[in-house]
Design a protein around this motif. Structure first.
Motif, PDB file in Angstrom:
ATOM      1  N   ASN A   1       5.146  -3.410   1.004  1.00  0.00           N
ATOM      2  CA  ASN A   1       4.461  -4.060   2.144  1.00  0.00           C
ATOM      3  C   ASN A   1       5.317  -3.433   3.253  1.00  0.00           C
ATOM      4  N   LYS A   2       4.948  -4.059   4.531  1.00  0.00           N
ATOM      5  CA  LYS A   2       5.203  -3.411   5.697  1.00  0.00           C
ATOM      6  C   LYS A   2       6.640  -3.265   5.957  1.00  0.00           C
TER       7      LYS A   2
ATOM      8  N   GLN B   1       2.402  -5.619  14.493  1.00  0.00           N
ATOM      9  CA  GLN B   1       1.411  -6.294  13.978  1.00  0.00           C
ATOM     10  C   GLN B   1       1.448  -7.861  13.946  1.00  0.00           C
TER      11      GLN B   1
ATOM     12  N   THR C   1       0.697  -7.388   0.866  1.00  0.00           N
ATOM     13  CA  THR C   1       1.040  -6.373  -0.082  1.00  0.00           C
ATOM     14  C   THR C   1      -0.033  -5.229   0.280  1.00  0.00           C
ATOM     15  N   ASP C   2       0.522  -4.173   0.380  1.00  0.00           N
ATOM     16  CA  ASP C   2      -0.096  -2.764   0.205  1.00  0.00           C
ATOM     17  C   ASP C   2      -0.349  -2.285  -1.236  1.00  0.00           C
TER      18      ASP C   2
ATOM     19  N   ARG D   1      -6.784  -1.573   9.905  1.00  0.00           N
ATOM     20  CA  ARG D   1      -5.518  -1.511   9.301  1.00  0.00           C
ATOM     21  C   ARG D   1      -5.306  -2.798   8.219  1.00  0.00           C
ATOM     22  N   GLY D   2      -4.398  -2.812   7.345  1.00  0.00           N
ATOM     23  CA  GLY D   2      -4.285  -3.789   6.449  1.00  0.00           C
ATOM     24  C   GLY D   2      -4.801  -3.323   5.225  1.00  0.00           C
ATOM     25  N   ALA D   3      -4.276  -3.423   4.034  1.00  0.00           N
ATOM     26  CA  ALA D   3      -4.892  -2.835   2.631  1.00  0.00           C
ATOM     27  C   ALA D   3      -6.224  -3.147   2.600  1.00  0.00           C
TER      28      ALA D   3
ATOM     29  N   THR E   1      -4.985 -12.488   3.448  1.00  0.00           N
ATOM     30  CA  THR E   1      -4.273 -13.081   2.243  1.00  0.00           C
ATOM     31  C   THR E   1      -3.315 -13.888   2.612  1.00  0.00           C
TER      32      THR E   1
ATOM     33  N   MET F   1      -5.652   3.574  12.872  1.00  0.00           N
ATOM     34  CA  MET F   1      -5.430   2.593  12.692  1.00  0.00           C
ATOM     35  C   MET F   1      -6.183   1.476  13.753  1.00  0.00           C
TER      36      MET F   1
ATOM     37  N   ARG G   1      -4.674   7.436   4.455  1.00  0.00           N
ATOM     38  CA  ARG G   1      -3.390   6.775   4.443  1.00  0.00           C
ATOM     39  C   ARG G   1      -2.835   6.738   3.054  1.00  0.00           C
TER      40      ARG G   1
HETATM   41  O1  MRU Z   1       0.531  -0.426   8.597  1.00  0.00           O
HETATM   42  P1  MRU Z   1      -0.749  -1.519   8.407  1.00  0.00           P
HETATM   43  O2  MRU Z   1      -0.815  -2.357   9.630  1.00  0.00           O
HETATM   44  O3  MRU Z   1      -1.958  -1.300   7.677  1.00  0.00           O
HETATM   45  O4  MRU Z   1       0.152  -2.495   7.397  1.00  0.00           O
HETATM   46  C1  MRU Z   1      -0.417  -3.804   6.751  1.00  0.00           C
HETATM   47  C2  MRU Z   1       0.667  -4.472   6.139  1.00  0.00           C
HETATM   48  O5  MRU Z   1       1.680  -4.071   5.618  1.00  0.00           O
HETATM   49  C3  MRU Z   1      -0.152  -5.702   5.344  1.00  0.00           C
HETATM   50  O6  MRU Z   1       1.001  -6.637   5.155  1.00  0.00           O
HETATM   51  C4  MRU Z   1      -0.634  -5.416   3.878  1.00  0.00           C
HETATM   52  O7  MRU Z   1      -1.460  -4.436   4.083  1.00  0.00           O
HETATM   53  C5  MRU Z   1      -1.622  -6.499   3.514  1.00  0.00           C
HETATM   54  S1  MRU Z   1      -2.972  -7.074   4.345  1.00  0.00           S
HETATM   55  C6  MRU Z   1      -3.620  -8.497   3.886  1.00  0.00           C
END
Ligand code: MRU
Length: 365
Positions: free
Chosen positions: A253-254, A202, A242-243, A53-55, A175, A50, A90
């Motif tokens: 999502n998280k 985060q 959202t992931d 990170r972030g989708a 986003t 990480m 991941r």
């Molecule tokens: O574990 P992370 O920090 O990768 O999780 C990130 C999230 O949950 C974000 O909200 C998601 O990836 C959207 S990012 C535009």
């Protein structure tokens, strides 16, 4: 977006044109440092540990990871193994598999000697597309904010967000934050509640840093304060990232997003999800049953890191030695709790019909 006044993206290719530079997000907000990824293994490590990170940024990093792999082994076997390793880094964000599949689709028909050059170009195209998608999400979200701000009669609009779906989580703009940045630039008065997002914080570490850097008024809250603030009319709008969003509009999502959506429903607060199309998985329907949820190390729950008065980074234990902990990274918010999805093509209801109508080119089967 800007770091110390300088236009900065979250990922770029170095001057030599082969190394890939990323921001080490594990050090923020106290220290801004970059890392140079030089190999496939570096890219996989950056995603797994990480640093990035972030989708959407995970997707872009994986695309560049394939390019780095082509410097090492541009054979069919090399391409296949690179894709396999990166996809496993991941599990939850669908952007990772999407970007890797896209790279494989473009590179596999080429002869090996053509792959290295084509891979860097394809990764750059994925990164640029992410920036364009997020800018469009920002424009659609800005209209929403403009409408809601009218009712505030000159008082700031209170927006709540969770985790970091900011520019650090994407290549640029973010986003969930793109509408916020665009509204702030347009002079609309707003204030952002940033929920800390235990265990990795985060929100407290990254979103707060972004907001502070861009002069967006904000307040960090503990995750558990969200419902209380909504009950007291202090939240006008929630926007999260959202992931993976399924074909029927379930949103992964998280961890903690679901609880915010529940409280939003109970209190009549609009709950929007900024959903770029690479985060929409048209091959899945039932988010609760089908989406793989990442489980990370319990140490992220039992310990916390920060800086001491001298600015030295310290990690401390929070829980009693021997108390077990579990760390689910994500949760699923059912579509019925989602007011709308802000996509690059416009705002759409979180239903199978509406999504299929907006993305006929993506529907599976
Ligand atoms: O574990 P992370 O920090 O990768 O999780 C990130 C999230 O949950 C974000 O909200 C998601 O990836 C959207 S990012 C535009």
């Amino acid at each position: 977006m800007k770091v110390k006044g300088q236009d900065t993206r979250s990922i770029w290719v170095d001057e030599v044109g082969l190394g890939v530079v990323v921001i080490d997000q594990t050090l923020l907000p106290h220290h801004f440092a970059t890392r140079r990824l030089e190999s496939l293994d570096h890219a996989a490590m950056a995603i797994r540990d990480m640093w990035v990170r972030g989708a959407p940024l995970i997707g872009a990093t994986a695309a560049y990871g394939v390019a780095l792999a082509m410097n090492e082994d541009d054979s069919d076997h090399g391409l296949h193994e690179a894709c396999r390793l990166l996809v496993a880094a991941r599990p939850t964000a669908v952007n990772l598999a999407w970007a890797v599949e896209e790279m494989h689709r473009l590179l596999s028909p080429l002869i090996p000697s053509e792959r290295q050059h084509a891979a860097y170009a394809a990764a750059a195209a994925i990164a640029d597309e992410d920036v364009a998608i997020n800018a469009a999400i920002g424009d659609h979200g800005l209209h929403l904010i403009l409408e809601l701000a009218k009712a505030k009669a000159g008082r700031p609009l209170n927006v709540m967000t969770h985790c970091n779906a900011g520019w650090l989580a994407t290549v640029d703009w973010g986003t969930a934050t793109a509408p916020i940045y665009k509204a702030h630039e347009a002079g609309i008065l707003l204030h952002v509640f940033v929920s800390e997002t235990r265990p990795r914080n985060q929100g407290a570490f990254l979103t707060a840093w972004e907001m502070a850097n861009h002069g967006v008024p904000h307040t960090v809250i503990v995750d558990n304060a969200a419902g209380h603030l909504m009950q007291h009319g202090q939240v006008d709008l929630i926007i999260v990232g959202t992931d993976r969003t399924t074909a029927q509009g379930d949103v992964c999502n998280k961890i903690g997003t679901y609880l915010k959506a529940l409280a939003a429903k109970d209190n009549g607060v609009p709950f929007y999800v900024a959903a770029p199309s690479p985060s929409i998985d048209f091959a899945m329907k039932d988010g609760l049953r089908e989406i793989p949820i990442e489980t990370r190390s319990a140490e992220e729950v039992t310990h916390i890191a920060g800086v001491d008065a001298e600015g030295q980074r310290r990690q401390v234990r929070l829980t009693p030695q021997g108390s077990p902990a579990v760390n689910h990274g994500f949760d699923v918010t059912p579509a019925r709790l989602v007011t709308g999805l802000i996509t690059e093509r416009g705002i759409v209801a979180a239903t199978e019909e509406a999504l299929a109508q907006m993305f006929p080119d993506r529907v599976v089967g």
